[in-house]
Design a protein around this motif. Structure first.
Motif, PDB file in Angstrom:
ATOM      1  N   THR A  38      33.786  40.180   5.161  1.00 32.02           N
ATOM      2  CA  THR A  38      32.301  40.127   5.503  1.00 32.02           C
ATOM      3  C   THR A  38      31.539  38.972   4.527  1.00 32.02           C
ATOM      4  O   THR A  38      30.936  37.899   4.802  1.00 32.02           O
ATOM      5  N   ALA A  39      32.551  38.895   3.460  1.00 30.39           N
ATOM      6  CA  ALA A  39      31.678  38.210   2.241  1.00 30.39           C
ATOM      7  C   ALA A  39      32.194  37.041   2.616  1.00 30.39           C
ATOM      8  O   ALA A  39      31.860  35.850   3.168  1.00 30.39           O
ATOM      9  N   ILE A  40      33.492  36.977   3.424  1.00 33.80           N
ATOM     10  CA  ILE A  40      34.139  35.397   3.241  1.00 33.80           C
ATOM     11  C   ILE A  40      33.652  35.283   4.891  1.00 33.80           C
ATOM     12  O   ILE A  40      33.520  33.523   4.693  1.00 33.80           O
ATOM     13  N   ALA A  41      33.485  35.466   5.596  1.00 34.97           N
ATOM     14  CA  ALA A  41      33.023  34.868   7.041  1.00 34.97           C
ATOM     15  C   ALA A  41      30.863  35.094   6.675  1.00 34.97           C
ATOM     16  O   ALA A  41      30.755  33.619   6.570  1.00 34.97           O
ATOM     17  N   ALA A  42      29.896  35.460   5.615  1.00 38.37           N
ATOM     18  CA  ALA A  42      28.953  34.547   4.815  1.00 38.37           C
ATOM     19  C   ALA A  42      29.341  34.217   4.073  1.00 38.37           C
ATOM     20  O   ALA A  42      28.405  32.831   5.088  1.00 38.37           O
ATOM     21  N   ALA A  43      30.380  33.472   3.165  1.00 38.07           N
ATOM     22  CA  ALA A  43      30.460  31.668   3.001  1.00 38.07           C
ATOM     23  C   ALA A  43      30.523  30.825   3.721  1.00 38.07           C
ATOM     24  O   ALA A  43      30.020  30.249   4.019  1.00 38.07           O
ATOM     25  N   LYS A  44      31.582  31.857   4.669  1.00 37.70           N
ATOM     26  CA  LYS A  44      32.109  30.207   5.924  1.00 37.70           C
ATOM     27  C   LYS A  44      30.134  29.831   6.447  1.00 37.70           C
ATOM     28  O   LYS A  44      30.035  28.452   6.569  1.00 37.70           O
ATOM     29  N   GLU A  45      29.539  30.346   6.797  1.00 29.66           N
ATOM     30  CA  GLU A  45      28.470  29.954   7.563  1.00 29.66           C
ATOM     31  C   GLU A  45      27.648  29.733   7.039  1.00 29.66           C
ATOM     32  O   GLU A  45      27.603  28.769   7.598  1.00 29.66           O
ATOM     33  N   GLN A  46      27.576  30.510   5.631  1.00 26.60           N
ATOM     34  CA  GLN A  46      26.395  29.967   4.862  1.00 26.60           C
ATOM     35  C   GLN A  46      26.821  27.941   4.446  1.00 26.60           C
ATOM     36  O   GLN A  46      25.941  27.180   4.392  1.00 26.60           O
TER      37      GLN A  46
END
Length: 129
Positions: free
Chosen positions: A56-64
């Motif tokens: 989840t942290a990776i997905a959020a950081a990628k999107e951001q």
């Protein structure tokens, strides 16, 4: 059981009511799921530590980071416009300037996503248990 006497002066107590630079040097850090970002994309936390689910942290950081990188490309390329063909009828072909901007968006997004994954991989500390 022996007890230690309570310190009576507020300056020598254990509780820290105001953050200090000295405290930051001795281990203070921010536990985060998604960081705040400066304009250059760097994280705006003190010694950040990612917590929670890693994917989840990776997905959020990628999107951001991807959104920020694509926006930076747009800002750098302001003024690029697509218009009608020379005969005024328009065209179904993508304008060369628009295609170049789209390619730059795609490159910026890929680089930002890779950066996000590296950051989380490096700083993730588990589920915060």
């Amino acid at each position: 059981m022996a007890t230690s006497p309570k310190k009576e002066t507020p300056d020598s107590g254990v509780v820290q009511t105001k953050p200090t630079a000295a405290a930051a040097q001795h281990g203070d850090h921010d536990r985060i799921v998604m960081p705040s970002r400066r304009a250059d994309g760097s994280m705006d936390q003190l010694n950040p530590e990612f917590i929670g689910d890693k994917e989840t942290a990776i997905a959020a950081a990628k999107e951001q980071l991807a959104a920020q990188a694509v926006s930076a490309v747009d800002v750098a390329a302001r003024g690029v416009t697509a218009g009608p063909a020379d005969d005024g009828t328009g065209s179904t072909e993508r304008d060369a300037d628009v295609q170049a901007l789209k390619d730059a968006h795609d490159r910026a997004k890929e680089e930002a996503e890779a950066r996000a994954e590296r950051e989380v991989e490096q700083l993730h500390q588990g589920l915060g248990d």
